[in-house]
Design an enzyme around this catalytic site. Sequence first.
Site, mmCIF file in Angstrom:
data_model
loop_
_atom_site.group_PDB
_atom_site.id
_atom_site.type_symbol
_atom_site.label_atom_id
_atom_site.label_comp_id
_atom_site.label_asym_id
_atom_site.label_seq_id
_atom_site.Cartn_x
_atom_site.Cartn_y
_atom_site.Cartn_z
ATOM 1 N N ASP A 24 0.829 -1.213 0.000
ATOM 2 C CA ASP A 24 0.000 0.000 0.000
ATOM 3 C C ASP A 24 0.863 1.262 0.000
ATOM 4 O OD1 ASP A 24 -2.319 1.485 0.022
ATOM 5 O OD2 ASP A 24 -2.510 1.455 2.207
ATOM 6 N N ASN A 72 -10.961 -3.037 -5.508
ATOM 7 C CA ASN A 72 -10.196 -2.074 -6.321
ATOM 8 C C ASN A 72 -10.833 -1.806 -7.690
ATOM 9 O OD1 ASN A 72 -6.959 -3.197 -5.064
ATOM 10 N ND2 ASN A 72 -8.155 -1.405 -4.443
HETATM 11 C C1 IPE Z 1 -1.458 0.155 -3.484
HETATM 12 O O1 IPE Z 1 -1.311 1.525 -3.518
HETATM 13 C C2 IPE Z 1 -1.908 -0.441 -4.791
HETATM 14 C C3 IPE Z 1 -3.249 -1.068 -4.734
HETATM 15 C C4 IPE Z 1 -4.085 -1.020 -3.721
HETATM 16 C C5 IPE Z 1 -3.723 -1.780 -5.893
HETATM 17 P P1 IPE Z 1 -2.544 2.528 -3.514
HETATM 18 O O2 IPE Z 1 -2.951 2.781 -4.911
HETATM 19 O O3 IPE Z 1 -3.612 2.042 -2.599
HETATM 20 O O4 IPE Z 1 -1.858 3.834 -2.912
HETATM 21 P P2 IPE Z 1 -2.476 4.925 -1.938
HETATM 22 O O5 IPE Z 1 -3.083 4.202 -0.780
HETATM 23 O O6 IPE Z 1 -3.484 5.674 -2.741
HETATM 24 O O7 IPE Z 1 -1.304 5.753 -1.541
HETATM 25 MG MG MG Z 2 -4.101 2.392 -0.627
#
Ligand code: IPE
Ligand code: MG
Length: 253
Positions: A24, A72
């Site tokens: 994350d 997601n």
């Molecule tokens: C992790 O980074 C990737 C996935 C969850 C697929 P994020 O995209 O969640 O990054 P932040 O939380 O917005 O910083």
């Molecule tokens: Mg995230």
Amino acid sequence: MAAPEKTPSEGAPAQPLHVAIVMDGNGRWAKRRGMPRSLGHRAGVEALKRTVSAAAELGIRWLTVFGFSTENWSRPAAEVAELMALPKRYFESDIARLEREGVRVRVIGRREGLSGELVRLIEDAEARTAGNDAFFLNIAFNYGGQADIADAARRFAEAVAAGRAKPSDLDEAAFASHLATAGLPPPDLIVRPSGEQRLSNFLLWEAAYSELIFQDVLWPDYGLEHLKAALAAYAARDRRYGAVAQDDVLAAG
Ligand code: IPE
Ligand code: MG
């Protein structure tokens, strides 16, 4: 009086066998640099490469990483497309080396919803490494803990409906055999970088007795030193699995 020997499942084992990581912080990493989120995700793949090597170097045997959750899909379409392209990016650059180094790759999560090309890529990576057993890398992709529990319940119900199982057959072990993680040891340690302190639907069933460690680093910056720090924090934990510490049993006796 000499201290009694601890059973293997009690106290703080020096080393976790199975580590799971919620990757994350890619978006925040990119934002801080004034970059598009997609570049944060690409940097996240580089962090995955470093961390797989670091885990093997530190004696971990199983590593499970959360790459894409069933939730997601609600991100903007362009970002979903970028995330869908990451396994290809990773396998194209690394699968030959993983195969050579004895890594068995498994992708856990729903295949429905993934493109035919991606499913073929996943199946190819799994087939190429199926005979390996030096290190086990599990990539949770289109995975959700609740979705997996629901899928497992459906599979068991189907077995009952088909006369292959009875309701009274269902206990914890039988249920776990229907999960995507069947056959894997439960994670000893779940690590989440980026400062967020939640599981976000990762390994809900499997996390029953996992130690949780939250680290203040964004995933694209993650590597050997952060994993070492997580292992050091893990080694200081006292794992009791609902029992009491041996010293307290003696003190009470
Ligand atoms: C992790 O980074 C990737 C996935 C969850 C697929 P994020 O995209 O969640 O990054 P932040 O939380 O917005 O910083
Ligand atoms: Mg995230």
